[in-house]
Design a protein around this motif. Structure first.
Motif, PDB file in Angstrom:
ATOM      1  N   TYR A 176      -1.196   1.790   0.894  1.00  0.00           N
ATOM      2  CA  TYR A 176       0.121   1.958   1.516  1.00  0.00           C
ATOM      3  C   TYR A 176       1.226   1.399   0.620  1.00  0.00           C
ATOM      4  O   TYR A 176       2.305   1.988   0.504  1.00  0.00           O
ATOM      5  CB  TYR A 176       0.140   1.285   2.896  1.00  0.00           C
ATOM      6  CG  TYR A 176      -0.419   2.187   3.965  1.00  0.00           C
ATOM      7  CD1 TYR A 176       0.416   2.952   4.769  1.00  0.00           C
ATOM      8  CD2 TYR A 176      -1.786   2.311   4.149  1.00  0.00           C
ATOM      9  CE1 TYR A 176      -0.088   3.807   5.731  1.00  0.00           C
ATOM     10  CE2 TYR A 176      -2.309   3.164   5.108  1.00  0.00           C
ATOM     11  CZ  TYR A 176      -1.457   3.914   5.901  1.00  0.00           C
ATOM     12  OH  TYR A 176      -1.972   4.771   6.843  1.00  0.00           O
ATOM     13  N   GLU A 177       0.953   0.278  -0.002  1.00  0.00           N
ATOM     14  CA  GLU A 177       1.966  -0.320  -0.873  1.00  0.00           C
ATOM     15  C   GLU A 177       2.234   0.550  -2.093  1.00  0.00           C
ATOM     16  O   GLU A 177       3.354   0.553  -2.625  1.00  0.00           O
ATOM     17  CB  GLU A 177       1.510  -1.713  -1.322  1.00  0.00           C
ATOM     18  CG  GLU A 177       1.509  -2.733  -0.193  1.00  0.00           C
ATOM     19  CD  GLU A 177       0.859  -4.040  -0.591  1.00  0.00           C
ATOM     20  OE1 GLU A 177       1.002  -5.016   0.160  1.00  0.00           O
ATOM     21  OE2 GLU A 177       0.197  -4.093  -1.655  1.00  0.00           O
ATOM     22  N   SER A 188       5.983   2.708   2.280  1.00  0.00           N
ATOM     23  CA  SER A 188       6.371   1.301   2.233  1.00  0.00           C
ATOM     24  C   SER A 188       7.615   1.090   1.390  1.00  0.00           C
ATOM     25  O   SER A 188       7.834   1.787   0.401  1.00  0.00           O
ATOM     26  CB  SER A 188       5.224   0.450   1.679  1.00  0.00           C
ATOM     27  OG  SER A 188       4.874   0.872   0.368  1.00  0.00           O
ATOM     28  N   LYS A 231       5.683  -5.612  -1.767  1.00  0.00           N
ATOM     29  CA  LYS A 231       5.824  -4.728  -0.616  1.00  0.00           C
ATOM     30  C   LYS A 231       5.067  -5.217   0.616  1.00  0.00           C
ATOM     31  O   LYS A 231       5.140  -4.575   1.672  1.00  0.00           O
ATOM     32  CB  LYS A 231       5.327  -3.329  -0.980  1.00  0.00           C
ATOM     33  CG  LYS A 231       6.284  -2.538  -1.854  1.00  0.00           C
ATOM     34  CD  LYS A 231       5.825  -1.094  -1.933  1.00  0.00           C
ATOM     35  CE  LYS A 231       6.869  -0.195  -2.519  1.00  0.00           C
ATOM     36  NZ  LYS A 231       6.427   1.223  -2.496  1.00  0.00           N
ATOM     37  N   GLY A 232       4.340  -6.304   0.496  1.00  0.00           N
ATOM     38  CA  GLY A 232       3.597  -6.819   1.640  1.00  0.00           C
ATOM     39  C   GLY A 232       3.567  -8.331   1.625  1.00  0.00           C
ATOM     40  O   GLY A 232       3.565  -8.955   0.559  1.00  0.00           O
ATOM     41  N   CYS A 264       4.093  -4.973   6.237  1.00  0.00           N
ATOM     42  CA  CYS A 264       4.808  -4.057   5.352  1.00  0.00           C
ATOM     43  C   CYS A 264       6.006  -3.474   6.080  1.00  0.00           C
ATOM     44  O   CYS A 264       5.999  -3.347   7.312  1.00  0.00           O
ATOM     45  CB  CYS A 264       3.883  -2.929   4.889  1.00  0.00           C
ATOM     46  SG  CYS A 264       2.509  -3.477   3.858  1.00  0.00           S
ATOM     47  N   HIS A 270       8.474  -0.245   6.690  1.00  0.00           N
ATOM     48  CA  HIS A 270       8.542   1.210   6.523  1.00  0.00           C
ATOM     49  C   HIS A 270       9.908   1.594   5.960  1.00  0.00           C
ATOM     50  O   HIS A 270      10.925   0.973   6.304  1.00  0.00           O
ATOM     51  CB  HIS A 270       8.313   1.911   7.863  1.00  0.00           C
ATOM     52  CG  HIS A 270       8.059   3.369   7.727  1.00  0.00           C
ATOM     53  ND1 HIS A 270       9.076   4.297   7.708  1.00  0.00           N
ATOM     54  CD2 HIS A 270       6.905   4.070   7.570  1.00  0.00           C
ATOM     55  CE1 HIS A 270       8.561   5.517   7.555  1.00  0.00           C
ATOM     56  NE2 HIS A 270       7.247   5.399   7.463  1.00  0.00           N
TER      57      HIS A 270
END
Length: 507
Positions: free
Chosen positions: A162-163, A169, A201-202, A381, A383
């Motif tokens: 996802y990152e 993200s 990003k997280g 994260c 969106h």
């Protein structure tokens, strides 16, 4: 074995997004007037000079006071990290947080709202999936629906996927969160919070060190062990662990296994022994795959056949029942390989009969086990469609940066937080007890050294979740007799990985 080459086409590149930042300034105006008459000029000279002198003195004093105040403000900013500039919009009414469970989130919401009263009643939980693996796919469906989403939780096995996608993200900098805020975090959590370009990003609220959680009543009955220290000596390394497993199995009349599941053994073994990434330069080679596996396949088969590992699967009702029940499956395992989050309030250790009032409540204890290891963890994260930038930043800051709020969460929820100073203070204080353990043992004191030793330098990839699943499927099939030998198990593993992940080469 024969080297198999399975090359599949590379999918389209990930879309890229950019974030615009807006700066603003402030102008200050000043004006002055003076009027005198020739007749008054001479008589008022002395008065004017005195007034000017008084005004200059007053101005100097005010400037000195302002400088002192600014210095104090700067000092306060240094002592308590402030939210950085937020570039994402604040047009939404509710901060929507996606996850597959609210076990942790429901403990966070009141803490965040107390720290930031402007968020009170404005945080909403949205369930997506019934477990982490399912959520990985369900998020995509939810995102495509256009429904509101600001923050979402990712599991360690797939957070990087996802990152590394800018459509899913956004950089945390957009909500005022910067990497320099994480100087006190465990390094591996920051490394896994970055995409391949090094963009943060997280952010994780927990460090997921693991240990071996065992039944104290069974340990005393079958091994004569009465303390965690003595139990650790019986599980100090893998050879010792399996030797102890033989003792337990014999003493229990071939009823009690030492390890809960094949998957549990793999989690501890892989995280404590693997030193290289499965995928390197877009490829899984036969030699590197064997290096990552070590002797796990043969170790698993030998001890499964001997009865030292149970036949149940992780995340099933039977998984809980074998160690936390008084029914037909009671006492089928001596213990579990559990990470820190399984020991927190609402975690796996208090499922089934392990919770308050249950037949195994307060009967467990924890040791480090045969190796230092970790399992998973969770990352927050943002969106790209987040419309509550300030709220998102405040939520992340409260749960992953600030000492006071993270300590409150640690103590109220029994979760090992991602803050070295906080955990050092909690362990040194020695006041934490966990009622799930015998005599309220503090799991933090056991996990503290393990957490500090966790490293994922060059090991974690976005494909790890799928690879781990396919490996466990193949090993389970081999142990249950569905695959003829270790070579067949190995080939099945590589074949299913190649079929499941189309943008890597498997040799």
């Amino acid at each position: 074995m024969n080297k198999l080459t399975r090359t599949l086409a590379l999918l389209a590149a990930l879309a890229m997004t950019a974030t615009a930042f807006v700066g603003c300034g402030e102008d200050k105006d000043s004006s002055s007037t003076a009027a005198t008459t020739a007749a008054e000029e001479s008589s008022e000279k002395a008065t004017t000079a005195a007034e000017e002198s008084s005004e200059e003195a007053t101005t100097a004093a005010e400037e000195s006071s302002e400088e002192s105040s600014e210095e104090s403000s700067d000092s306060d900013a240094t002592a308590a990290t402030k939210l950085g500039a937020v570039s994402m919009p604040d047009t939404g009414d509710t901060l929507t947080v996606l996850c597959w469970t609210d076990t942790d989130l429901k403990a966070m919401f009141p803490i965040v709202e107390a720290a930031y009263p402007d968020m009170a009643g404005k945080i909403a939980y949205q369930n997506v999936g019934s477990n982490g693996t399912e959520a990985m796919e369900q998020y995509l469906t939810y995102f495509s629906s256009g429904s509101d989403v600001d923050l979402y939780v990712c599991d360690a096995d797939w957070v990087l996927s996802y990152e590394n996608n800018d459509e899913y993200s956004a950089p945390l900098e957009g909500v005022g969160i910067t990497e320099d805020m994480y100087s006190d975090a465990y390094g591996y959590t920051v490394a896994m919070g970055k995409d391949t370009k090094g963009v943060l990003k997280g952010a994780s609220w927990q460090a997921a060190a693991g240990g071996y959680c065992y039944r104290t009543d069974l340990a005393e009955q079958y091994l004569g062990v009465t303390s965690p220290k003595d139990m650790q000596a019986k599980v100090a390394d893998w050879d010792t662990f399996w030797a102890t497993a033989a003792e337990v199995y014999t003493a229990s009349g071939n009823k009690t296994a030492m390890a809960d599941t094949l998957a549990g053994v793999w989690r501890a073994y892989s995280a404590g022994n693997r030193t290289s990434a499965w995928v390197q330069n877009g490829t899984i080679t036969a030699d590197n795959a064997k290096a990552c596996l070590g002797d796990f396949i043969s170790m698993a088969k030998t001890n499964y056949d001997a009865g030292y590992i149970t036949t149940v699967d992780q995340w099933t009702d039977d998984w809980y029942a074998i160690g936390q029940s008084d029914g037909a499956m009671a006492n089928a395992t001596m213990g579990y390989f559990f990470p820190s989050w399984s020991l927190a309030a609402g975690g796996q250790l208090e499922s089934s009969e392990g919770g308050e009032g249950g037949s195994t409540y307060g009967l467990y204890a924890i040791t480090q086990g045969p190796t230092g290891w970790f399992w998973g963890g969770s990352w927050l994260c943002v969106h790209p469609n987040c419309d509550n930038g300030t709220f998102a930043g405040q939520f992340i800051k409260a749960m992953t940066v600030d000492d006071a709020t993270m300590k409150e969460y640690c103590e109220s929820h029994s979760d090992f937080v991602n803050n070295k100073s906080v955990m050092k203070e909690v362990v040194a204080d020695g006041s934490h007890t966990n009622p799930l353990f015998k005599d309220g043992q503090d799991q933090f004191s056991v996990l503290y050294d393990s957490a500090d030793a966790i490293t994922l330098d060059g090991i974690a990839t976005q494909y790890d979740g799928t690879i781990n699943t396919k490996l466990q499927d193949a090993v389970t099939a081999y142990c249950k007799g569905d695959l003829a030998d270790e070579e067949a198990c190995y080939n099945e593993f590589l074949d299913t990985v190649a079929a499941a992940i189309s943008d890597i080469t498997v040799e």
